[in-house]
Design a protein around this motif. Structure first.
Motif, PDB file in Angstrom:
ATOM      1  N   ASN A  42     -30.465  78.043  34.740  1.00 55.84           N
ATOM      2  CA  ASN A  42     -31.720  77.881  35.457  1.00 55.84           C
ATOM      3  C   ASN A  42     -32.890  77.865  34.483  1.00 55.84           C
ATOM      4  O   ASN A  42     -33.844  77.110  34.654  1.00 55.84           O
ATOM      5  CB  ASN A  42     -31.913  78.990  36.495  1.00 55.84           C
ATOM      6  N   ASP A  43     -32.830  78.718  33.462  1.00 52.02           N
ATOM      7  CA  ASP A  43     -33.879  78.740  32.443  1.00 52.02           C
ATOM      8  C   ASP A  43     -33.956  77.398  31.729  1.00 52.02           C
ATOM      9  O   ASP A  43     -35.042  76.897  31.448  1.00 52.02           O
ATOM     10  CB  ASP A  43     -33.628  79.847  31.413  1.00 52.02           C
ATOM     11  N   ARG A  83     -33.036  74.434  32.911  1.00 50.38           N
ATOM     12  CA  ARG A  83     -33.616  73.446  33.834  1.00 50.38           C
ATOM     13  C   ARG A  83     -35.127  73.627  33.934  1.00 50.38           C
ATOM     14  O   ARG A  83     -35.878  72.657  33.900  1.00 50.38           O
ATOM     15  CB  ARG A  83     -32.978  73.572  35.220  1.00 50.38           C
ATOM     16  N   THR A  84     -35.567  74.872  34.061  1.00 46.34           N
ATOM     17  CA  THR A  84     -36.997  75.169  34.164  1.00 46.34           C
ATOM     18  C   THR A  84     -37.729  74.683  32.917  1.00 46.34           C
ATOM     19  O   THR A  84     -38.806  74.077  33.003  1.00 46.34           O
ATOM     20  CB  THR A  84     -37.215  76.684  34.359  1.00 46.34           C
TER      21      THR A  84
END
Length: 125
Positions: free
Chosen positions: A4-5, A7-8
């Protein structure tokens, strides 16, 4: 969590790039090696604890790093669910930059820690 990091981070970088792009230009973004960030797993954490004891016995600090990265080959092996240990190289700072240096006095201790781990955890099996 680290996927997720990633992608962010990619979304944020693309937004900045598009925001600052000049009119009448084309923007292309190409990502690097394509390794996912190294995921922390229960098995890798256990491996880290075992190696940390060897580091401490060799006179080096034994704490686990707070961050996970994506530049190491261990990111590839951990993505395949293989317990993986990163940061076996020399101590220093500025890695992969013009200011890179290693702490020569730690080379012997790092080698000792690795041999200690191999003798107590690999060759005993």
């Amino acid at each position: 969590e680290s996927h997720n990091d990633e992608r962010t981070m990619r979304v944020a970088l693309l937004a900045i790039a598009h925001e600052r792009a000049l009119s009448n230009t084309t923007l292309e973004v190409h990502w690097g090696a394509g390794r996912p960030p190294m995921e922390r797993s229960v098995a890798s954490a256990a491996l880290c604890r075992e190696y940390a004891a060897c580091l401490a016995a060799s006179g080096l600090g034994s704490g686990e790093m707070d961050l996970v990265g994506g530049g190491s080959d261990t990111a590839t092996t951990s993505a395949m669910s293989i317990p993986s240990l990163d940061a076996l190289g020399p101590r220093g700072n500025g890695f992969h930059t013009l200011d890179e240096f290693i702490e020569l006095p730690t080379l012997v201790s790092k080698a000792e820690a690795l041999v200690r781990y191999l003798v107590t955890h690999v060759w005993r099996a």
